[in-house]
Design an enzyme around this catalytic site. Structure first.
Site, PDB file in Angstrom:
ATOM      1  CE1 TYR A 123      29.130  32.557 -19.552  1.00 24.38           C
ATOM      2  CE2 TYR A 123      27.728  30.636 -19.232  1.00 24.38           C
ATOM      3  CZ  TYR A 123      28.401  31.721 -18.712  1.00 24.38           C
ATOM      4  OH  TYR A 123      28.352  31.967 -17.367  1.00 24.38           O
ATOM      5  N   GLY A 124      28.991  31.134 -26.036  1.00 27.22           N
ATOM      6  CA  GLY A 124      28.818  30.311 -27.238  1.00 27.22           C
ATOM      7  C   GLY A 124      30.066  30.128 -28.076  1.00 27.22           C
ATOM      8  CB  CYS A 136      21.230  31.357 -29.617  1.00 24.17           C
ATOM      9  SG  CYS A 136      22.018  32.712 -28.733  1.00 24.17           S
ATOM     10  CB  THR A 137      18.042  32.570 -24.889  1.00 23.43           C
ATOM     11  OG1 THR A 137      19.359  32.823 -24.376  1.00 23.43           O
ATOM     12  CG2 THR A 137      17.605  31.176 -24.495  1.00 23.43           C
ATOM     13  CG  HIS A 138      21.630  36.652 -27.051  1.00 20.86           C
ATOM     14  ND1 HIS A 138      22.063  35.721 -26.145  1.00 20.86           N
ATOM     15  CD2 HIS A 138      22.089  37.852 -26.599  1.00 20.86           C
ATOM     16  CE1 HIS A 138      22.751  36.319 -25.179  1.00 20.86           C
ATOM     17  NE2 HIS A 138      22.794  37.619 -25.442  1.00 20.86           N
ATOM     18  CG  ASP A 191      21.451  34.065 -21.306  1.00 21.33           C
ATOM     19  OD1 ASP A 191      21.950  33.055 -21.841  1.00 21.33           O
ATOM     20  OD2 ASP A 191      21.364  35.153 -21.907  1.00 21.33           O
ATOM     21  CB  SER A 192      25.976  33.587 -21.472  1.00 19.22           C
ATOM     22  OG  SER A 192      25.151  33.848 -22.588  1.00 19.22           O
ATOM     23  CB  CYS A 228      22.198  30.091 -21.504  1.00 21.63           C
ATOM     24  SG  CYS A 228      23.725  30.136 -22.469  1.00 21.63           S
ATOM     25  CG  ASN A 229      19.624  27.391 -26.722  1.00 21.43           C
ATOM     26  OD1 ASN A 229      18.887  26.474 -27.030  1.00 21.43           O
ATOM     27  ND2 ASN A 229      19.189  28.640 -26.615  1.00 21.43           N
ATOM     28  CD  GLU A 287      24.048  40.682 -24.900  1.00 22.94           C
ATOM     29  OE1 GLU A 287      24.900  41.348 -24.323  1.00 22.94           O
ATOM     30  OE2 GLU A 287      23.399  39.772 -24.343  1.00 22.94           O
TER      31      GLU A 287
HETATM   32  N1  DGL Z   1      22.190  33.107 -24.922  1.00 26.36           N
HETATM   33  C1  DGL Z   1      23.223  32.179 -25.242  1.00 26.36           C
HETATM   34  C2  DGL Z   1      22.632  30.875 -25.743  1.00 26.36           C
HETATM   35  O1  DGL Z   1      21.446  30.682 -25.724  1.00 26.36           O
HETATM   36  C3  DGL Z   1      24.162  32.667 -26.296  1.00 26.36           C
HETATM   37  C4  DGL Z   1      25.002  33.825 -25.937  1.00 26.36           C
HETATM   38  C5  DGL Z   1      26.423  33.464 -25.701  1.00 26.36           C
HETATM   39  O2  DGL Z   1      27.134  33.062 -26.637  1.00 26.36           O
HETATM   40  O3  DGL Z   1      26.814  33.569 -24.566  1.00 26.36           O
HETATM   41  O4  DGL Z   1      23.381  30.026 -26.162  1.00 26.36           O
END
Ligand code: DGL
Length: 275
Positions: free
Chosen positions: A47-48, A188-190, A15-16, A79-80, A156
């Site tokens: 990353y998003g 988004c996995t967060h 994941d990011s 990570c999506n 986070e």
């Molecule tokens: N966990 C990332 C996702 O599922 C989002 C976090 C990020 O923006 O890096 O897209």
């Protein structure tokens, strides 16, 4: 070398940042005999909010690293934003699983009125990955997507149920709620870290969907079982930036599981040639 003490069959999860630990949690419960390595690219999070090509470059670098170092049985892109940019066939003959297809399948199972909301990062919304896959499987479905960039830092911080988080969730969700969605994909996995706040903003009648359980089913049906006996399973976490808040969040998100180690890795020195 990160794979020294690992058993024969490793699952590598990427994941990011630390949001993918919500996916790792489901995997750990479902595959109690597997060793796991989780790589969070905390140095380059988020990353998003980056472009597709940057996300793609980072993701391929990390997947190559994981394949070279671990030769894993399966790679999970937890990570999506990364899942939207990497084609599964690209990864050196390895089984690669993403979090988008399971979320799509689950949302289509859950919806009764065919109105599905997608809350995700800007990169994921812009990629149209959810919109296209949902409509491809069921052309009757209407999809309403919104980007929610402020939710990743709140997750986070582990600020679920904080009044500020509740407000921000409500603000992002408002345009989807007015469309009458009955199902919301946490794209988004967060976001599962903020599940209570999201559910509160949605009200009790909207299904919140995350990829975890369907993802586990997909992996179960395509990866051979590991019957090898080993003393204790390993859960290794590798982070491209390691600090006290990261470590705290790893422990609090994986509460029920004992983490074998949390280490800092420097992708640059290990993989200069592909930068
Ligand atoms: N966990 C990332 C996702 O599922 C989002 C976090 C990020 O923006 O890096 O897209």
């Amino acid at each position: 070398v990160v794979c020294k003490n690992l058993g024969r069959t490793v699952f590598a999860v990427f994941d990011s940042g630390l949001g993918g630990l919500t996916v790792l949690r489901s995997l750990l419960d479902e595959f109690p005999d597997r060793d796991f390595v989780y790589l969070g690219d905390t140095a380059r999070l988020p990353y998003g909010s980056k472009s597709g090509s940057t996300i793609r470059q980072y993701s391929l670098q990390i997947l190559k690293y994981l394949v070279d170092e671990l030769n894993p049985d399966a790679l999970v892109i937890a990570c999506n934003s990364a899942s939207t940019q990497v084609h599964e066939s690209e990864i050196f003959g390895k089984k690669v699983f993403n979090v988008i297809d399971p979320g799509v399948a689950k949302a289509l199972e859950k919806t009764k009125n065919n109105k599905i909301g997608v809350l995700a990062t800007r990169a994921t919304v812009d990629s149209q990955a959810y919109q296209q896959r949902l409509i491809k499987i069921n052309p009757e479905v209407q999809v309403f997507a919104a980007a929610a960039p402020l939710l990743v830092p709140l997750a986070e911080e582990n600020w679920d149920q904080d009044p500020i988080t509740n407000l921000i969730c409500y603000r992002y969700l408002q345009p989807l709620l007015t469309q009458g969605i009955d199902t919301l994909i946490m794209g988004c996995t967060h976001y599962p870290i903020l599940r209570e706040s999201l559910q509160r903003a949605c009200g009790p009648n909207i299904n919140l969907v995350e990829a975890g359980d369907k993802l586990c089913q997909n992996i179960k049906s395509s990866v051979e079982e590991d019957s090898q006996l080993r003393a204790a399973r390993q859960i290794k976490i590798l982070l491209t930036d390691l600090n006290s808040q990261n470590q705290k969040l790893c422990h609090s998100l994986l509460q029920a599981h004992e983490i074998s180690s949390i280490e800092h890795i420097n992708l640059k020195t290990n993989h200069e040639e592909i930068l």
